[in-house]
Scaffold this active site. Sequence first.
Site, short mmCIF file in Angstrom:
data_model
loop_
_atom_site.label_atom_id
_atom_site.label_comp_id
_atom_site.label_asym_id
_atom_site.label_seq_id
_atom_site.Cartn_x
_atom_site.Cartn_y
_atom_site.Cartn_z
N ARG A 1 -23.64 65.09 -6.25
CA ARG A 1 -22.18 65.13 -7.33
C ARG A 1 -20.97 65.64 -6.77
O ARG A 1 -20.73 66.46 -6.57
CB ARG A 1 -22.84 65.37 -8.76
CG ARG A 1 -21.69 65.31 -9.25
CD ARG A 1 -22.65 65.20 -10.91
NE ARG A 1 -21.50 66.02 -11.66
CZ ARG A 1 -20.06 66.59 -12.18
NH1 ARG A 1 -21.32 67.47 -12.72
NH2 ARG A 1 -19.82 66.44 -13.36
N HIS B 1 -12.49 65.01 -12.65
CA HIS B 1 -12.87 67.03 -13.34
C HIS B 1 -11.54 67.40 -13.14
O HIS B 1 -11.52 68.27 -12.20
CB HIS B 1 -14.15 66.59 -11.50
CG HIS B 1 -14.76 68.13 -12.08
ND1 HIS B 1 -15.86 67.82 -12.25
CD2 HIS B 1 -14.72 69.68 -12.49
CE1 HIS B 1 -16.41 68.83 -12.72
NE2 HIS B 1 -15.41 70.49 -13.19
N GLU C 1 -16.67 67.10 -18.35
CA GLU C 1 -16.62 67.88 -19.77
C GLU C 1 -15.46 67.89 -20.60
O GLU C 1 -14.45 69.01 -20.35
CB GLU C 1 -16.47 69.42 -19.09
CG GLU C 1 -17.95 70.11 -18.84
CD GLU C 1 -17.77 71.22 -17.98
OE1 GLU C 1 -16.73 72.27 -18.50
OE2 GLU C 1 -18.97 71.89 -17.67
N ASN D 1 -23.83 69.42 -18.26
CA ASN D 1 -23.45 71.14 -17.67
C ASN D 1 -24.16 71.93 -18.59
O ASN D 1 -23.19 72.37 -19.73
CB ASN D 1 -22.30 70.90 -17.20
CG ASN D 1 -21.96 70.09 -16.29
OD1 ASN D 1 -22.54 69.45 -16.24
ND2 ASN D 1 -20.15 69.70 -16.38
N TYR E 1 -25.27 75.66 -19.17
CA TYR E 1 -25.44 77.77 -18.45
C TYR E 1 -26.28 78.58 -18.92
O TYR E 1 -26.74 79.15 -18.49
CB TYR E 1 -24.11 77.80 -17.73
CG TYR E 1 -23.52 77.47 -16.82
CD1 TYR E 1 -23.85 77.38 -15.58
CD2 TYR E 1 -23.08 75.63 -16.75
CE1 TYR E 1 -22.94 77.05 -14.42
CE2 TYR E 1 -22.20 75.32 -16.23
CZ TYR E 1 -22.79 75.71 -14.68
OH TYR E 1 -21.83 74.58 -13.84
N GLU F 1 -25.42 70.07 -14.24
CA GLU F 1 -24.51 71.25 -13.39
C GLU F 1 -25.27 72.22 -13.97
O GLU F 1 -26.03 72.30 -15.54
CB GLU F 1 -23.60 71.50 -14.33
CG GLU F 1 -22.16 70.77 -13.13
CD GLU F 1 -20.76 71.38 -14.21
OE1 GLU F 1 -20.84 72.33 -14.18
OE2 GLU F 1 -19.81 70.16 -13.56
C1 GCO Z 1 -17.84 73.48 -16.19
C2 GCO Z 1 -17.25 72.39 -14.28
C3 GCO Z 1 -17.07 73.17 -13.38
C4 GCO Z 1 -17.54 75.33 -13.65
C5 GCO Z 1 -18.72 75.31 -13.03
C6 GCO Z 1 -19.07 77.36 -13.09
O1 GCO Z 1 -18.05 73.49 -15.87
O2 GCO Z 1 -16.56 74.70 -15.93
O3 GCO Z 1 -17.98 71.85 -14.47
O4 GCO Z 1 -16.14 73.06 -12.93
O5 GCO Z 1 -16.64 75.18 -12.41
O6 GCO Z 1 -18.97 75.13 -14.63
O7 GCO Z 1 -17.95 77.55 -14.55
#
Ligand code: GCO
Length: 448
Positions: A74, A118, A163, A302, A304, A357
């Site tokens: 991607r 992006h 995002e 995405n 985390y 992500e």
């Molecule tokens: C985001 C973006 C990425 C970042 C990643 C780490 O999620 O902010 O898509 O470009 O680099 O998430 O923060």
Amino acid sequence: MHFPKDFVWGTASASYQIEGGTCEDDKGPSIWDTFTHTPGKIADGCNGDTACDAYHRFEEDLDLMKELGIPNYRFSISWPRVIPDGYGTVSEKGLAYYDKVIDGCLARGITPWITLYHWDLPQALQDQGGWENRRTAEFFRDYVAVVTKHFGTKVNRYITLNEPQISIGVGYCDGTHAPGLTLEPEAQFNAWHNMMLAHGMAVQTIRANAPHAQVGVASCGTVACVPGHPEETPQEVADYAFSSHDEDGKPHHFYGNHWFLDPAVKGAYPADQTSPWYEYSQNAPIEDLSTICQPLDFIGLNIYHGAVLDPDNGYEPVPRYPGQVRTAFGWPITPEALYWGPRLIHERYGLPVMITENGRSCNDQVFLDGKVHDPDRIDYLQRYLTELSQAREDGIPVLGYFHWSLTDNFEWAEGFNQRFGLIYIDYRTCKRIPKDSAYWYSDLIRKN
Ligand code: GCO
């Protein structure tokens, strides 16, 4: 953990974060070129002028992907590389660069997944109001038409926006990302709405020019979790996930998957009265909402970390405690987010889910033996992917997983301080060194 044969394994990146070559060939400046060259905006005064030099070294990266056996990539197209002013003249050299990247993927058996936006908006469009100007959505549609016609049947996977919550939230509300604005809620929402229109118009355009393609988004927002995997989702958890609060319970009006996915999938803005956007969103023209709401093949997330809610304490977020384990960025480690994120999104929207992500930053270094040992990243992946595998086992249609990121890269306002890659970059030489986690991921893909 167990994943099926057809599971999509990949890695992700983004143009401004890796390419460099910001003034090469015909490329026009983007808002990130302007922002990073404004003193005081980026840690250590860094910029993406060279970044990972992927503009010249993409073959090396694709070779490494092939060696590691990572079958999906991607990456994003830089709009101002293809159309320097955002509209009008198309750069043949810009298209030729992406032709080489795409052909390079295909020649190595790697499937390209293209993100169309992006965050690197052409500066020329920002000069005319950027996302506050409705014309930007129309210019985006025209850029998507150029791209989809040009690549034809070579590309079968598109992601419209990455995002929007961060591009508008952090770029137009907090001002810590390009273009660095701190607008009032009405103007913020106007920019948001134009970005939603851009998404809808882009989907229509892709469907017209690339009817074979699968189309999705890359969304983000609060993920609410509870420990374990109960059969029924507690209502409190869904309510928290789709409200305008962050993981510590603070108001956070733009950081919600529902602000993007409700209009895109259900054709209506959320009835989220706690948000300062509520009033404006309820007045959005119905014709616009029917443009925004287009059939999607998957919802990319995405993810985390998430807010872990405590069922024994009224589903309040579990408070963070001193010394709690964090990533180098200071982000909490909450593997359950990769179970609850897909589950809550699938339950609300009924579509298949893709992790577009996930990953973590570590204080990676080259050790005396010349290798980059990152057991903390491997441990993170093991924990998160075990939860993702459980989501599949519980019947949630999770189609794939893209690790963020392929290489270390330019982490926006953090500059080069946060390393997210499976491949280490020495920014003095741009030398690439696969980390231990790259071999671990490679092995995982082979076994699954
Ligand atoms: C985001 C973006 C990425 C970042 C990643 C780490 O999620 O902010 O898509 O470009 O680099 O998430 O923060």
